[in-house]
Design a protein around this motif. Structure first.
Motif, PDB file in Angstrom:
ATOM      1  N   ASP A  43      21.383  -9.260 -51.296  1.00  0.00           N
ATOM      2  CA  ASP A  43      22.697  -9.748 -50.854  1.00  0.00           C
ATOM      3  C   ASP A  43      23.707  -9.783 -51.997  1.00  0.00           C
ATOM      4  O   ASP A  43      24.915  -9.732 -51.767  1.00  0.00           O
ATOM      5  N   ALA A  44      23.218  -9.892 -53.231  1.00  0.00           N
ATOM      6  CA  ALA A  44      24.124  -9.939 -54.385  1.00  0.00           C
ATOM      7  C   ALA A  44      24.750  -8.576 -54.673  1.00  0.00           C
ATOM      8  O   ALA A  44      25.783  -8.494 -55.342  1.00  0.00           O
ATOM      9  N   LEU A  45      24.151  -7.517 -54.168  1.00  0.00           N
ATOM     10  CA  LEU A  45      24.697  -6.178 -54.376  1.00  0.00           C
ATOM     11  C   LEU A  45      25.913  -5.947 -53.491  1.00  0.00           C
ATOM     12  O   LEU A  45      25.926  -6.384 -52.338  1.00  0.00           O
ATOM     13  N   PRO A  46      26.955  -5.272 -53.984  1.00  0.00           N
ATOM     14  CA  PRO A  46      28.127  -4.992 -53.151  1.00  0.00           C
ATOM     15  C   PRO A  46      27.748  -4.090 -51.973  1.00  0.00           C
ATOM     16  O   PRO A  46      26.898  -3.200 -52.106  1.00  0.00           O
ATOM     17  N   SER A  47      28.372  -4.316 -50.821  1.00  0.00           N
ATOM     18  CA  SER A  47      28.008  -3.574 -49.609  1.00  0.00           C
ATOM     19  C   SER A  47      28.165  -2.058 -49.746  1.00  0.00           C
ATOM     20  O   SER A  47      27.335  -1.315 -49.203  1.00  0.00           O
ATOM     21  N   PRO A  48      29.190  -1.538 -50.459  1.00  0.00           N
ATOM     22  CA  PRO A  48      29.244  -0.073 -50.623  1.00  0.00           C
ATOM     23  C   PRO A  48      28.039   0.477 -51.376  1.00  0.00           C
ATOM     24  O   PRO A  48      27.552   1.569 -51.078  1.00  0.00           O
ATOM     25  N   PHE A  49      27.536  -0.296 -52.350  1.00  0.00           N
ATOM     26  CA  PHE A  49      26.381   0.155 -53.112  1.00  0.00           C
ATOM     27  C   PHE A  49      25.128   0.178 -52.231  1.00  0.00           C
ATOM     28  O   PHE A  49      24.320   1.105 -52.305  1.00  0.00           O
ATOM     29  N   VAL A  50      24.993  -0.825 -51.380  1.00  0.00           N
ATOM     30  CA  VAL A  50      23.864  -0.858 -50.446  1.00  0.00           C
ATOM     31  C   VAL A  50      23.930   0.337 -49.500  1.00  0.00           C
ATOM     32  O   VAL A  50      22.918   0.998 -49.224  1.00  0.00           O
ATOM     33  N   ALA A  51      25.138   0.625 -48.980  1.00  0.00           N
ATOM     34  CA  ALA A  51      25.310   1.775 -48.098  1.00  0.00           C
ATOM     35  C   ALA A  51      24.967   3.077 -48.816  1.00  0.00           C
ATOM     36  O   ALA A  51      24.344   3.983 -48.242  1.00  0.00           O
ATOM     37  N   MET A  52      25.360   3.170 -50.075  1.00  0.00           N
ATOM     38  CA  MET A  52      25.082   4.373 -50.869  1.00  0.00           C
ATOM     39  C   MET A  52      23.585   4.561 -51.066  1.00  0.00           C
ATOM     40  O   MET A  52      23.042   5.661 -50.862  1.00  0.00           O
ATOM     41  N   LEU A  53      22.879   3.503 -51.468  1.00  0.00           N
ATOM     42  CA  LEU A  53      21.443   3.600 -51.678  1.00  0.00           C
ATOM     43  C   LEU A  53      20.711   3.915 -50.384  1.00  0.00           C
ATOM     44  O   LEU A  53      19.730   4.673 -50.378  1.00  0.00           O
ATOM     45  N   LEU A  80      26.528   8.759 -60.811  1.00  0.00           N
ATOM     46  CA  LEU A  80      25.228   8.653 -61.471  1.00  0.00           C
ATOM     47  C   LEU A  80      24.077   8.689 -60.462  1.00  0.00           C
ATOM     48  O   LEU A  80      23.026   9.273 -60.740  1.00  0.00           O
ATOM     49  N   ALA A  81      24.272   8.075 -59.294  1.00  0.00           N
ATOM     50  CA  ALA A  81      23.232   8.124 -58.261  1.00  0.00           C
ATOM     51  C   ALA A  81      23.010   9.556 -57.790  1.00  0.00           C
ATOM     52  O   ALA A  81      21.872   9.998 -57.591  1.00  0.00           O
ATOM     53  N   ALA A  82      24.094  10.299 -57.623  1.00  0.00           N
ATOM     54  CA  ALA A  82      23.985  11.709 -57.224  1.00  0.00           C
ATOM     55  C   ALA A  82      23.289  12.526 -58.309  1.00  0.00           C
ATOM     56  O   ALA A  82      22.435  13.377 -58.022  1.00  0.00           O
ATOM     57  N   ALA A  83      23.644  12.272 -59.581  1.00  0.00           N
ATOM     58  CA  ALA A  83      22.986  12.971 -60.688  1.00  0.00           C
ATOM     59  C   ALA A  83      21.495  12.652 -60.715  1.00  0.00           C
ATOM     60  O   ALA A  83      20.652  13.539 -60.928  1.00  0.00           O
ATOM     61  N   GLY A  84      21.166  11.378 -60.483  1.00  0.00           N
ATOM     62  CA  GLY A  84      19.762  10.993 -60.456  1.00  0.00           C
ATOM     63  C   GLY A  84      19.005  11.670 -59.330  1.00  0.00           C
ATOM     64  O   GLY A  84      17.858  12.084 -59.502  1.00  0.00           O
ATOM     65  N   LEU A 108      17.763   4.123 -59.752  1.00  0.00           N
ATOM     66  CA  LEU A 108      17.824   3.749 -61.165  1.00  0.00           C
ATOM     67  C   LEU A 108      19.184   4.099 -61.767  1.00  0.00           C
ATOM     68  O   LEU A 108      19.844   3.249 -62.396  1.00  0.00           O
ATOM     69  N   PHE A 109      19.637   5.326 -61.576  1.00  0.00           N
ATOM     70  CA  PHE A 109      20.921   5.736 -62.121  1.00  0.00           C
ATOM     71  C   PHE A 109      22.085   5.046 -61.419  1.00  0.00           C
ATOM     72  O   PHE A 109      23.108   4.747 -62.043  1.00  0.00           O
ATOM     73  N   GLY A 110      21.931   4.775 -60.138  1.00  0.00           N
ATOM     74  CA  GLY A 110      22.975   4.062 -59.416  1.00  0.00           C
ATOM     75  C   GLY A 110      23.175   2.661 -59.952  1.00  0.00           C
ATOM     76  O   GLY A 110      24.305   2.177 -60.085  1.00  0.00           O
ATOM     77  N   LEU A 111      22.068   1.987 -60.279  1.00  0.00           N
ATOM     78  CA  LEU A 111      22.161   0.647 -60.863  1.00  0.00           C
ATOM     79  C   LEU A 111      22.835   0.675 -62.229  1.00  0.00           C
ATOM     80  O   LEU A 111      23.606  -0.229 -62.569  1.00  0.00           O
ATOM     81  N   ILE A 112      22.563   1.728 -63.001  1.00  0.00           N
ATOM     82  CA  ILE A 112      23.234   1.863 -64.300  1.00  0.00           C
ATOM     83  C   ILE A 112      24.738   2.019 -64.094  1.00  0.00           C
ATOM     84  O   ILE A 112      25.552   1.378 -64.779  1.00  0.00           O
ATOM     85  N   GLY A 113      25.113   2.866 -63.139  1.00  0.00           N
ATOM     86  CA  GLY A 113      26.535   3.046 -62.843  1.00  0.00           C
ATOM     87  C   GLY A 113      27.180   1.780 -62.327  1.00  0.00           C
ATOM     88  O   GLY A 113      28.318   1.453 -62.693  1.00  0.00           O
ATOM     89  N   LEU A 114      26.451   1.043 -61.497  1.00  0.00           N
ATOM     90  CA  LEU A 114      26.992  -0.207 -60.954  1.00  0.00           C
ATOM     91  C   LEU A 114      27.248  -1.212 -62.065  1.00  0.00           C
ATOM     92  O   LEU A 114      28.254  -1.945 -62.043  1.00  0.00           O
ATOM     93  N   SER A 115      26.379  -1.257 -63.058  1.00  0.00           N
ATOM     94  CA  SER A 115      26.554  -2.200 -64.173  1.00  0.00           C
ATOM     95  C   SER A 115      27.818  -1.907 -64.981  1.00  0.00           C
ATOM     96  O   SER A 115      28.334  -2.792 -65.670  1.00  0.00           O
ATOM     97  N   LEU A 116      28.316  -0.672 -64.911  1.00  0.00           N
ATOM     98  CA  LEU A 116      29.510  -0.293 -65.663  1.00  0.00           C
ATOM     99  C   LEU A 116      30.805  -0.692 -64.963  1.00  0.00           C
ATOM    100  O   LEU A 116      31.862  -0.739 -65.588  1.00  0.00           O
ATOM    101  N   GLU A 117      30.716  -0.964 -63.652  1.00  0.00           N
ATOM    102  CA  GLU A 117      31.958  -1.222 -62.914  1.00  0.00           C
ATOM    103  C   GLU A 117      31.914  -2.463 -62.020  1.00  0.00           C
ATOM    104  O   GLU A 117      32.876  -2.758 -61.318  1.00  0.00           O
TER     105      GLU A 117
END
Length: 385
Positions: free
Chosen positions: A307-317, A148-152, A171-180
């Motif tokens: 800090d509450a965000l998972p480290s892979p998500f931070v790296a992705m953003l 979703l982040a790539a699509a965004g 924005l789209f990455g956060l939506i994807g993160l909420s799903l998993e």
């Protein structure tokens, strides 16, 4: 203040308050700083940077916008290892002094003439490469967020062109993160004030951090901002802008802030035709600066959220935040055929993070590129004769 002006101000502030904030947290983690030290760095960079641009905008009625240098922060993510917080503060203060001297002496243009822009961009692309590559393993660990982040990033800007790609990816990455991923509850936190730091000035800090940082801020922030303002029919005071950014960076350094300067992309957003009538565009910069200041003032709480965000998500953003800058730098680095080999060498050394003798990678990368450039000039001169 019209709708266009308000939207431009919001977009400008979001550039600083998303990717730039994440990169400060990552750079501080690389350096092994405590939360109190991170809060001090974060608060001083945003509050002082916001106040600087607020002052310049009100003083000249020109849309100056910015906070700290995202480029310099990305650079620190690979070079801050091994430095204590006082040593980093000392390097940040020295970087501010170099910016101040560049403004006082008027040497900015001369320095930029000595170091070709293609080599600076090759250095920048090499430093950013590891962040961009980090998108792939992060997306493997968080596939919904990655897709979703790539699509965004790649698709949505083609439909809605007013928002920059990085904001769609977040924005789209956060939506994807909420799903998993289920975000944990935020812990209770008390207010943490910024710390006055006694800087430690070291030769290593000057060579490895202060000089490369000042070059990156001059070339990728201040030069871009001034060029954008001029292209939008403004007449910014060049030397005074450099001096103000240098003074603000020195002040931020005493609290551990890496920089406080006029931003390139942020000023470009606030000064463009999309920000409304020319005489009212400074309102976008005022709004951007106020948001940046408030954001920095709540650093003690913002950091808990990050800090509450998972480290892979931070790296992705982080990777998506720097992707546009990386691609532009890469294109510019290899656009000059004469400097193709020096640019390749500069890029390779920066990408491989080759540091020796206590001197950081960017110094060696630029030095190697400049040496090969001189050798090529001598060889071409001999062939001509």
């Amino acid at each position: 203040m019209g709708t266009k002006t308000i939207m431009s101000g919001l977009m400008s502030a979001l550039l600083a308050c998303t990717g730039g904030a994440i990169m400060i947290v990552q750079a501080a983690a690389t350096a092994g700083l405590t939360k109190a030290e991170l809060v001090s760095w974060f608060t001083s960079a945003y509050v002082i940077g916001g106040l600087l641009n607020l002052f310049l905008t009100l003083r000249y009625r020109i849309p100056f916008a910015g906070a700290h240098s995202i480029t310099a922060t990305a650079f620190l993510g690979t070079t801050a290892i091994g430095f204590t917080f006082p040593q980093l503060a000392g390097a940040f203060v020295m970087s501010g002094v170099l910016l101040l001297l560049a403004g006082i002496s008027g040497l900015f243009a001369k320095v930029m003439d000595v170091i070709p822009k293609s080599l600076i961009d090759a250095l920048l692309a090499g430093v950013l490469l590891s962040y961009v590559i980090g998108i792939v393993p992060a997306a493997v660990q968080l596939p919904y967020a990655g897709l979703l982040a790539a699509a965004g990033y790649f698709i949505m800007p083609r439909v809605f062109k007013k928002w920059p790609p990085v904001l769609w990816s977040i924005l789209f990455g956060l939506i994807g993160l909420s799903l998993e991923f289920r975000l944990p509850a935020l812990p209770h936190a008390d207010y943490i004030p910024p710390l006055l730091v006694i800087p430690q000035f070291t030769i290593e800090g000057f060579l490895s951090i202060a000089i490369p940082m000042s070059v990156l801020i001059l070339s990728n922030d201040l030069a871009v901002a001034l060029a954008a303002l001029r292209s939008n029919q403004y007449n910014p005071p060049v030397n005074k802008t450099l001096m103000a950014s240098g003074f603000a960076s020195i002040l931020a350094g005493w609290f551990g802030g890496n920089a406080a300067n006029v931003g390139g992309l942020m000023s470009a957003l606030c000064s463009s035709a999309e920000a409304g009538p020319k005489e009212k565009r400074y309102g976008a910069a005022l709004l951007s600066s106020v948001i940046v200041i408030v954001f920095g003032a709540f650093a003690w709480r913002v950091i808990d959220m990050l800090d509450a965000l998972p480290s892979p998500f931070v790296a992705m953003l982080t990777g998506f935040s720097l992707l546009g800058l990386f691609l532009r730098a890469l294109k510019s680095a290899f656009s000059d055929k004469f400097l193709l080999i020096p640019a390749c060498i500069t890029f390779a050394i920066a990408a491989l993070h080759l540091g020796m003798l206590g001197i950081s990678t960017p110094v060696w990368a630029l030095l190697a590129g400049m040496v090969f450039m001189k050798l090529l000039k001598k060889r071409n001169a001999k062939e001509y004769l």
